[in-house]
Design a protein around this motif. Structure first.
Motif, mmCIF file in Angstrom:
data_model
loop_
_atom_site.group_PDB
_atom_site.id
_atom_site.type_symbol
_atom_site.label_atom_id
_atom_site.label_comp_id
_atom_site.label_asym_id
_atom_site.label_seq_id
_atom_site.Cartn_x
_atom_site.Cartn_y
_atom_site.Cartn_z
ATOM 1 N N ARG A 89 0.886 -0.806 -0.072
ATOM 2 C CA ARG A 89 -0.032 0.482 -0.385
ATOM 3 C C ARG A 89 1.242 1.428 -0.350
ATOM 4 O O ARG A 89 1.742 1.336 0.097
ATOM 5 C CB ARG A 89 -0.781 -0.108 1.386
ATOM 6 N N PRO A 138 -10.580 11.634 11.804
ATOM 7 C CA PRO A 138 -10.098 10.463 10.938
ATOM 8 C C PRO A 138 -10.884 9.836 10.484
ATOM 9 O O PRO A 138 -12.124 9.577 11.645
ATOM 10 C CB PRO A 138 -8.482 9.861 12.300
ATOM 11 N N THR A 139 -10.758 8.909 9.553
ATOM 12 C CA THR A 139 -11.053 7.874 9.241
ATOM 13 C C THR A 139 -11.265 6.581 9.062
ATOM 14 O O THR A 139 -9.791 6.080 8.928
ATOM 15 C CB THR A 139 -12.196 7.809 8.420
ATOM 16 N N PRO A 140 -11.697 5.433 9.110
ATOM 17 C CA PRO A 140 -10.537 3.935 9.267
ATOM 18 C C PRO A 140 -10.758 3.996 7.991
ATOM 19 O O PRO A 140 -10.776 4.168 7.174
ATOM 20 C CB PRO A 140 -11.795 2.484 9.834
ATOM 21 N N GLY A 141 -9.281 2.949 7.561
ATOM 22 C CA GLY A 141 -8.502 2.545 6.313
ATOM 23 C C GLY A 141 -9.707 1.579 5.644
ATOM 24 O O GLY A 141 -10.802 1.313 6.087
ATOM 25 N N VAL A 174 -15.321 -2.589 16.215
ATOM 26 C CA VAL A 174 -14.258 -0.955 16.322
ATOM 27 C C VAL A 174 -14.605 -0.089 15.231
ATOM 28 O O VAL A 174 -14.701 1.004 15.528
ATOM 29 C CB VAL A 174 -12.956 -1.289 16.333
ATOM 30 N N GLY A 220 10.182 0.154 15.336
ATOM 31 C CA GLY A 220 8.645 0.388 15.138
ATOM 32 C C GLY A 220 8.216 1.131 16.540
ATOM 33 O O GLY A 220 7.093 1.684 17.071
ATOM 34 N N GLY A 244 -8.997 -1.831 6.485
ATOM 35 C CA GLY A 244 -9.600 -3.234 7.777
ATOM 36 C C GLY A 244 -8.369 -3.902 6.975
ATOM 37 O O GLY A 244 -8.609 -5.031 7.442
ATOM 38 N N ALA A 290 -5.390 -4.577 7.935
ATOM 39 C CA ALA A 290 -4.185 -4.142 9.598
ATOM 40 C C ALA A 290 -4.765 -4.701 10.344
ATOM 41 O O ALA A 290 -6.085 -5.266 10.809
ATOM 42 C CB ALA A 290 -4.090 -2.744 10.095
ATOM 43 N N ASP A 314 5.315 -1.911 10.259
ATOM 44 C CA ASP A 314 4.373 -3.100 10.360
ATOM 45 C C ASP A 314 3.503 -2.852 9.697
ATOM 46 O O ASP A 314 2.112 -3.801 9.075
ATOM 47 C CB ASP A 314 4.086 -3.931 11.499
ATOM 48 N N GLY A 315 3.524 -1.552 8.537
ATOM 49 C CA GLY A 315 2.514 -1.094 7.510
ATOM 50 C C GLY A 315 0.634 -0.768 8.356
ATOM 51 O O GLY A 315 -0.018 -1.023 7.744
ATOM 52 N N THR A 316 0.943 -1.158 10.336
ATOM 53 C CA THR A 316 -0.836 -0.845 10.560
ATOM 54 C C THR A 316 -1.010 0.352 11.039
ATOM 55 O O THR A 316 -1.715 1.180 11.402
ATOM 56 C CB THR A 316 -0.710 -2.136 11.867
ATOM 57 N N TRP A 317 0.277 1.606 11.149
ATOM 58 C CA TRP A 317 0.477 3.147 11.763
ATOM 59 C C TRP A 317 0.524 3.616 11.141
ATOM 60 O O TRP A 317 1.969 3.302 9.799
ATOM 61 C CB TRP A 317 0.732 3.115 13.039
ATOM 62 N N VAL A 335 0.542 10.406 15.345
ATOM 63 C CA VAL A 335 0.441 8.087 15.079
ATOM 64 C C VAL A 335 -1.047 7.875 15.141
ATOM 65 O O VAL A 335 -2.175 8.932 15.598
ATOM 66 C CB VAL A 335 1.301 7.707 15.766
ATOM 67 N N GLN A 336 -1.502 7.163 13.521
ATOM 68 C CA GLN A 336 -3.135 6.501 13.664
ATOM 69 C C GLN A 336 -2.821 5.402 13.120
ATOM 70 O O GLN A 336 -2.617 5.129 11.977
ATOM 71 C CB GLN A 336 -4.002 7.804 12.819
ATOM 72 N N GLN A 337 -3.780 4.772 13.901
ATOM 73 C CA GLN A 337 -3.836 2.821 13.286
ATOM 74 C C GLN A 337 -4.841 3.293 12.142
ATOM 75 O O GLN A 337 -5.846 3.290 12.149
ATOM 76 C CB GLN A 337 -4.438 2.619 14.355
ATOM 77 N N VAL A 338 -3.770 2.727 11.188
ATOM 78 C CA VAL A 338 -5.137 2.860 9.786
ATOM 79 C C VAL A 338 -6.054 2.208 10.234
ATOM 80 O O VAL A 338 -7.165 3.111 8.949
ATOM 81 C CB VAL A 338 -3.926 2.108 8.643
ATOM 82 N N SER A 339 -6.340 1.020 10.423
ATOM 83 C CA SER A 339 -7.470 0.200 10.114
ATOM 84 C C SER A 339 -8.828 0.861 10.698
ATOM 85 O O SER A 339 -9.615 0.764 10.280
ATOM 86 C CB SER A 339 -7.460 -0.890 11.134
ATOM 87 N N THR A 340 -8.501 1.269 12.067
ATOM 88 C CA THR A 340 -9.885 2.285 12.863
ATOM 89 C C THR A 340 -9.997 3.385 12.730
ATOM 90 O O THR A 340 -10.608 3.495 13.199
ATOM 91 C CB THR A 340 -9.066 1.317 14.710
ATOM 92 N N GLY A 341 -8.563 4.243 12.345
ATOM 93 C CA GLY A 341 -8.741 5.855 12.381
ATOM 94 C C GLY A 341 -8.482 6.208 14.373
ATOM 95 O O GLY A 341 -8.118 7.721 13.691
ATOM 96 N N GLN A 342 -8.017 5.203 15.094
ATOM 97 C CA GLN A 342 -7.933 5.311 16.431
ATOM 98 C C GLN A 342 -6.565 6.037 16.191
ATOM 99 O O GLN A 342 -5.597 6.290 15.567
ATOM 100 C CB GLN A 342 -7.568 4.344 16.982
#
Lengths: 443, 181
Positions: free
Chosen positions: A174, B26-29, B7, A264, B31, B33, A219-222, A237-244
């Motif tokens: 990605r 921010p919005t989730p990407g 989540v 990391g 998924g 990960a 690890d490509g997750t953040w 820093v943002q977690q890509v999958s959750t937006g957190q």
């Protein structure tokens, strides 16, 4: 092999978009890819449309073959035989009449089929044949939910690319970049994550204030990035999958240029302090301990880590104009100057094996991407300019992605490290810039 | 893997409440990960994020129009490429604002440093800051008080003119003097 939760997350994502009335979000930064130059003697390959489909995706076989074909042609090294010229459409090696494909000018043939599995999953089988030797170079199956078909096709491309060129493929990786819509002063900024081919673009952060300098965790997750949402620069820093996400640096003055250490655990950062003097620091994300690496009245910024995590390369104008330096992260070394050609070298980016340094270089008012071999010191221009910027290596080291201006628009450009091929990624709706290529998706 | 769904749904609910008004969102990407895997960044709040915060840099105060008579009507100082030297009319504009600030101690300014789009964006942040600091020093030398001045650098991120030519670049290499209440 492929995650079966995909359909569920898609539903949630759709809900999300609908809930916000932000349905345009994921569409607005979709990228188109076009080949701007290719090798003069490409490898000829026939990717026969795969047989079959599943109820959810009746055209899955043809779709998979199209993605593989686009992946391979997108590198500029392959030319795919048009389907209309194929006299036969075999779907397994046993059906392939090798001499026919060799006679029509193909070096390789790819055949495959998609079939339904229990639990609504699907399987993609493919085989790669050498038309000169008749040898079967690969035969593999990928399984997963129908929504993961694109990913399966990219992984097939990886196998083909590696078997033929001997280099690991990065088609299922990605990229992240910044999108900008509107004219000043009313501009809208997005942090976008997309597949390496520009598909599946998702806005993971939107703002009316500038966003810049995205950086992937190893690890490509953040993603780490700089946001001006608080009317000054801060690093998140943002977690890509959750937006957190989490604010990691909002210290007085400038907070910029985040870069993850290879393990990391740390971020290299640029801090300006109240006196506005930019220096490079390392922030331990767990302990929050801050270590100062440089202490100079010059601009010291945009550090990137060496793969061994023992040093960083950064830009400094301590010698007059901006040049690239290297310093150990123990904090006791003096920086060593790395670049000597030209009066402006900035934005260092290191190849995954640490042997090549890409940068922005200026000569005679043209800004190009240049690559320096760190062992020999040899520098060569990779891009034509005049307004190229922000180089980033693919995780296989074979390609670079960078920002450019074409026809008055900000676009992303990909180029092979040997400079022979290039492709342009453009968005119809937005300027796109500040790209960064993520790591391999699989170890 | 399955933990991703709650989540996401929670994020959807949160966004439903917040999406309309929050400028930065921010919005989730996509998924792919695995939540909570790896980086360690999720631990321990935003410790250190606000340490050493000072009143100086950016933010604060409400923007006002500021003075508009004579040279004071000019709120932008322009620079040459890769330079932070205040030159020509810029010198006189800075002097006028220094004098005005020294006689209006109740007023504050935010100096916003900017560059043209060329070259490294992060290096340009440094260059924009250097320009803002150059104007700050000139204001201080001519009677403004340190407490009246804050600086921020937008580098190449906030152009006045989005063009890709020298005419646009010349307008974008600037420090804006923004008056604050």
């Amino acid at each position: 092999m492929m995650p079966s939760r995909r359909p569920l997350t898609s539903i949630a994502a759709a809900l999300l978009a609908a809930a916000c009335g932000c349905a345009a979000l994921s569409a607005h930064a979709q990228l188109r890819i076009e080949i701007t130059s290719g090798v003069t003697d490409p490898i000829h390959i026939a990717v026969v449309p795969f047989a079959g489909g599943v109820p959810a995706v009746p055209t899955a076989g043809a779709d998979a073959a199209t993605i593989v074909q686009n992946d391979l042609e997108g590198t500029g090294r392959f030319r795919a035989m048009p389907w209309s010229e194929m006299k036969a459409k075999p779907s397994a090696a046993s059906q392939v009449v090798i001499p026919d494909w060799r006679a029509s000018g193909n070096d390789y043939v790819v055949v495959g089929a998609v079939s339904a599995l229990p639990d609504s999953e699907l399987a993609v089988d493919f085989e790669l044949l050498n038309t000169l030797t008749g040898e079967q170079l690969a035969s593999q199956r990928f399984t997963g939910a129908p929504s993961a078909l694109r990913n399966a096709a990219h992984r097939i491309s990886n196998v083909i690319y590696e078997k033929i060129l001997g280099v690991r493929g990065a088609f299922d990786t990605r990229i992240a970049y910044i999108s900008v819509e509107g004219k000043p002063p009313a501009q809208h900024f997005g942090l976008v994550v997309a597949d390496a081919d520009g598909a599946n673009a998702h806005v993971v952060l939107q703002s009316d204030a500038p966003i810049m300098s995205p950086a992937w965790s190893p690890d490509g997750t953040w993603l780490a990035y700089v946001s001006f949402e608080n009317k000054r620069s801060t690093v998140y820093v943002q977690q890509v999958s959750t937006g957190q996400r989490q604010l990691v640096s909002a210290r007085a003055g400038i907070n910029g240029a985040p870069s993850w250490s290879p393990d990391g655990r740390k971020l290299a950062l640029t801090l300006g302090g109240t006196d506005g003097n930019l220096d490079v620091y390392v922030l331990d994300l767990r302990t929050q301990q801050l270590t100062r690496l440089t202490d100079d009245p010059a601009i010291d910024t945009e550090a990137v880590w060496a793969p061994d995590g023992q040093s960083v390369y950064f830009t400094s104008d301590r010698g007059g104009g901006p040049q690239i330096y290297q310093i150990g992260v123990s904090g006791v070394d003096r920086p060593r100057r790395i670049t000597f050609e030209g009066s402006y070298n900035a934005h260092p980016s290191l190849s995954p094996d640490g042997t090549q340094l890409a940068m922005v270089t200026e000569d005679g008012s043209s800004f190009r991407i240049a690559v320096q071999d760190l062992a020999s010191g040899t520098v060569r221009d990779l891009s034509p300019g005049p307004l190229d910027n922000a180089p980033t290596f693919a995780p296989n080291g074979a390609m670079l992605l960078y920002a450019s201006i074409a026809d008055g628009q900000s676009v992303l450009q990909r180029a092979s490290l040997d400079g022979l091929t290039s492709q342009r990624l453009t968005s119809d709706q937005a300027d796109v810039r500040d790209p960064v290529w993520g790591p391999f998706a699989h170890p | 893997m399955r933990r991703a769904l709650p989540v996401l749904l929670a994020a959807a609910a949160l966004l439903l409440a917040a999406c309309a008004h929050k400028p930065t969102q921010p919005t989730p990407g996509s998924g792919t990960a695995v939540p909570g895997n790896g980086s360690g960044a999720e631990s321990s709040g935003a410790a250190g994020a606000n340490s050493n915060e000072s009143a100086g840099a950016g933010g604060g105060g409400q923007e006002i129009a500021g003075p508009a008579a004579g040279l004071l009507a000019k709120h932008a100082i322009y620079f040459d490429f890769d330079s932070s030297e205040i030159k020509g009319e810029g010198t006189d504009i800075v002097s006028a604002h220094a004098k005005y600030l020294s006689t209006h101690p109740e007023l504050h300014v935010r100096l916003e440093g900017n560059t043209d789009e060329r070259g490294s964006r992060e290096y340009n942040i440094g260059l924009g800051e250097r320009r803002a600091q150059a104007v700050r020093q000139a204001l201080l030398l001519q009677g403004a008080a340190d407490s009246q001045i804050s600086t921020v650098s937008y580098g190449a991120e906030r152009p006045v003119d989005p063009g890709h030519n020298e005419e646009a670049w010349a307008k974008n290499r600037r420090v804006d003097i923004v008056y604050l209440k």
